[in-house]
Design a protein around this motif. Structure first.
Motif, PDB file in Angstrom:
ATOM      1  N   THR A  89      -0.627   0.138 -31.257  1.00 46.92           N
ATOM      2  CA  THR A  89      -1.355   1.366 -30.930  1.00 46.92           C
ATOM      3  C   THR A  89      -1.474   1.610 -29.424  1.00 46.92           C
ATOM      4  O   THR A  89      -1.328   2.738 -28.943  1.00 46.92           O
ATOM      5  CB  THR A  89      -2.769   1.327 -31.550  1.00 46.92           C
TER       6      THR A  89
ATOM      7  N   TRP B   3       0.473   1.080 -26.984  1.00 50.90           N
ATOM      8  CA  TRP B   3       1.669   1.609 -26.326  1.00 50.90           C
ATOM      9  C   TRP B   3       2.019   3.027 -26.765  1.00 50.90           C
ATOM     10  O   TRP B   3       2.968   3.613 -26.264  1.00 50.90           O
ATOM     11  CB  TRP B   3       2.841   0.663 -26.558  1.00 50.90           C
ATOM     12  N   GLU B   4       1.233   3.594 -27.644  1.00 50.61           N
ATOM     13  CA  GLU B   4       1.437   4.996 -27.997  1.00 50.61           C
ATOM     14  C   GLU B   4       1.004   5.918 -26.860  1.00 50.61           C
ATOM     15  O   GLU B   4       1.436   7.068 -26.769  1.00 50.61           O
ATOM     16  CB  GLU B   4       0.669   5.341 -29.280  1.00 50.61           C
ATOM     17  N   THR B   5       0.158   5.418 -25.972  1.00 43.14           N
ATOM     18  CA  THR B   5      -0.288   6.223 -24.814  1.00 43.14           C
ATOM     19  C   THR B   5       0.029   5.539 -23.483  1.00 43.14           C
ATOM     20  O   THR B   5      -0.503   5.928 -22.442  1.00 43.14           O
ATOM     21  CB  THR B   5      -1.806   6.477 -24.902  1.00 43.14           C
ATOM     22  N   TYR B   6       0.892   4.530 -23.518  1.00 42.77           N
ATOM     23  CA  TYR B   6       1.278   3.827 -22.287  1.00 42.77           C
ATOM     24  C   TYR B   6       2.763   3.453 -22.351  1.00 42.77           C
ATOM     25  O   TYR B   6       3.314   3.223 -23.428  1.00 42.77           O
ATOM     26  CB  TYR B   6       0.475   2.534 -22.105  1.00 42.77           C
TER      27      TYR B   6
ATOM     28  N   GLU C  59      -1.481   5.614 -17.932  1.00 39.58           N
ATOM     29  CA  GLU C  59      -1.581   6.251 -19.236  1.00 39.58           C
ATOM     30  C   GLU C  59      -0.639   7.446 -19.302  1.00 39.58           C
ATOM     31  O   GLU C  59      -0.404   8.130 -18.307  1.00 39.58           O
ATOM     32  CB  GLU C  59      -3.020   6.692 -19.507  1.00 39.58           C
ATOM     33  N   SER C  60      -0.088   7.709 -20.495  1.00 40.59           N
ATOM     34  CA  SER C  60       0.862   8.805 -20.672  1.00 40.59           C
ATOM     35  C   SER C  60       0.501   9.620 -21.903  1.00 40.59           C
ATOM     36  O   SER C  60      -0.411   9.272 -22.652  1.00 40.59           O
ATOM     37  CB  SER C  60       2.281   8.253 -20.808  1.00 40.59           C
ATOM     38  N   LYS C  61       1.261  10.661 -22.139  1.00 39.04           N
ATOM     39  CA  LYS C  61       1.042  11.511 -23.309  1.00 39.04           C
ATOM     40  C   LYS C  61       1.296  10.703 -24.580  1.00 39.04           C
ATOM     41  O   LYS C  61       2.237   9.930 -24.670  1.00 39.04           O
ATOM     42  CB  LYS C  61       1.997  12.708 -23.244  1.00 39.04           C
ATOM     43  N   SER C  62       0.463  10.905 -25.557  1.00 39.34           N
ATOM     44  CA  SER C  62       0.554  10.132 -26.804  1.00 39.34           C
ATOM     45  C   SER C  62       1.858  10.428 -27.554  1.00 39.34           C
ATOM     46  O   SER C  62       2.242  11.588 -27.718  1.00 39.34           O
ATOM     47  CB  SER C  62      -0.637  10.447 -27.702  1.00 39.34           C
ATOM     48  N   SER C  63       2.538   9.370 -27.973  1.00 47.71           N
ATOM     49  CA  SER C  63       3.770   9.522 -28.762  1.00 47.71           C
ATOM     50  C   SER C  63       4.021   8.254 -29.558  1.00 47.71           C
ATOM     51  O   SER C  63       3.734   7.147 -29.100  1.00 47.71           O
ATOM     52  CB  SER C  63       4.971   9.805 -27.861  1.00 47.71           C
TER      53      SER C  63
END
Length: 423
Positions: free
Chosen positions: A313, A315-318, A324-328
């Motif tokens: 979970t 790494w869905e936003t990192y 931090e990055s956009k959720s994927s």
């Protein structure tokens, strides 16, 4: 003129075999050309030749010139005492046995067809060419080429099994351990393949087995052994990873000072080592007996389902521990799974079946022909000559062709070269 070409002519009888005569006008009949010897000693063992109605059984030695016999010091080597026929391109001196009798000599240039010789010269003419046959490759019959590519693909599988066999020996025949090491290397791709492999080598697979029930524990183990938990970062997840890894390091007496560093430079974020290691941890967390499942799977769609995994979970936003990055949802793509199949899964299945004495070629070939062709400079260059690579079987075979035949000028051992020479 090269000796390899003379070996080829003799082995495949690419000359006028009727009405042969030695340089002393003796009638020569070739009963069997013998067994090609690729090691030290005469070029062909156990040949049978009739000379003036007398049947001789023994060895055949081949040279460009008769005098090469002395150049190679064969007169001092007992291995050549049983030579019954000296085959040369050009005769320039007699060769004697120890009892002073002359060894019969066959001068091939009198009996080789001009078109065979011209085709050979054309193929090996030194020009600025990517491969020797690039001007003729497009004219090769599809039936000949497809059969040759299938053989080359199996050759490449055999070549890859050597690495698997070495790893099996090191792990005392633990197939699960070998699979983990090979998958780790392939998850790292070209940039981090060696780094991930060194990480996998640093962990006894029994530790993976003991850790895989907890995804966070397994992730901490892989990150820590890869040297990715040695920075000063204030992040709750990162700090929990460090704490977990320190416990594991002490419990299992782990060392990572021999592990090669991971790289992020010039990588797409989806290929960052953090993402790939999390996916690898997820794979082993989800599948407790991955090797057995792979052996039981024989359909491409089922492999796609088996490897349908994503990161944890966090790494869905990192992509890195800090930003931090956009959720994927970062799942393995079909193209990435294809690479795992090509470089790890199919070679492993092939090696396992061979060790058990089972035939597997049909199943392996069926899967390989269902996978999309790889794309790289070698495949692109062949496709520019002739649209030939339609599947992973083709692309792997073409890599084998280029690296093991074209680059080494082994045209005489290649079905394409053979076709062109005897055209």
């Amino acid at each position: 003129m090269q000796e390899d070409f003379l070996h080829y002519i003799w082995k495949h009888k690419k000359f006028q075999i009727n009405h042969l005569k030695s340089i002393t006008e003796e009638i020569v009949i070739i009963n069997t050309v013998g067994q090609h010897n690729l090691n030290a000693g005469p070029d062909f063992f156990n040949a049978q030749v009739t000379i003036n109605e007398q049947l001789w059984a023994g060895n055949v030695e081949i040279h460009v010139k008769s005098s090469d016999w002395f150049l190679h010091n064969h007169e001092q080597d007992k291995a050549y005492d049983n030579v019954i026929l000296h085959v040369v391109w050009e005769h320039d001196t007699d060769i004697f046995r120890k009892d002073n009798t002359v060894i019969p000599t066959l001068e091939l240039k009198k009996f080789v067809k001009k078109d065979v010789l011209n085709n050979y010269k054309k193929l090996f003419t030194k020009q600025s060419k990517w491969i020797n046959c690039e001007h003729s490759f497009t004219g090769i019959d599809d039936f000949v080429l497809n059969n040759w590519l299938e053989r080359l693909y199996l050759e490449r599988l055999v070549r890859k099994t050597k690495t698997i066999q070495r790893l099996l020996k090191e792990s005392k025949n633990d197939w699960e351990a070998v699979l983990f090491k090979m998958l780790a290397k392939n998850f790292g791709l070209k940039v981090n393949g060696d780094s991930f492999f060194s990480m996998a080598q640093s962990i006894n697979f029994s530790i993976i087995r003991k850790s895989q029930s907890n995804q966070q524990t397994l992730e901490a183990l892989l990150f820590g052994q890869s040297g990715l938990l040695e920075q000063d970062i204030e992040n709750a997840y990162y700090l929990s990873m460090i704490k977990e890894y320190q416990f594991l390091k002490q419990k299992f007496k782990l060392e990572n000072n021999q592990t090669l560093p991971c790289h992020f430079f010039r990588l797409r974020p989806s290929n960052f080592p953090t993402i790939r290691l999390s996916q690898l941890a997820s794979l082993y967390h989800l599948h407790q007996n991955l090797f057995s499942k792979i052996i039981e799977t024989n359909r491409l769609d089922d492999f796609y389902k088996l490897f349908k995994i994503s990161t944890s979970t966090f790494w869905e936003t990192y992509y890195t521990f800090q930003k931090e990055s956009k959720s994927s949802k970062k799942t393995l793509t079909k193209s990435f799974i294809d690479l795992l199949l090509i470089n790890t899964i199919l070679p492993l299945k092939f090696c396992y079946a061979k060790q058990k004495g089972e035939a597997c070629e049909v199943d392996i070939i069926k899967i390989a022909t269902s996978i999309t062709s790889e794309k790289n400079s070698i495949i692109d260059a062949f496709n520019n000559l002739k649209k030939v690579s339609k599947s992973a079987l083709d692309s792997q075979a073409l890599i084998q062709l280029k690296t093991e035949y074209c680059d080494k000028n082994k045209c005489l051992q290649c079905a394409v070269g053979n076709t062109l020479i005897t055209k």
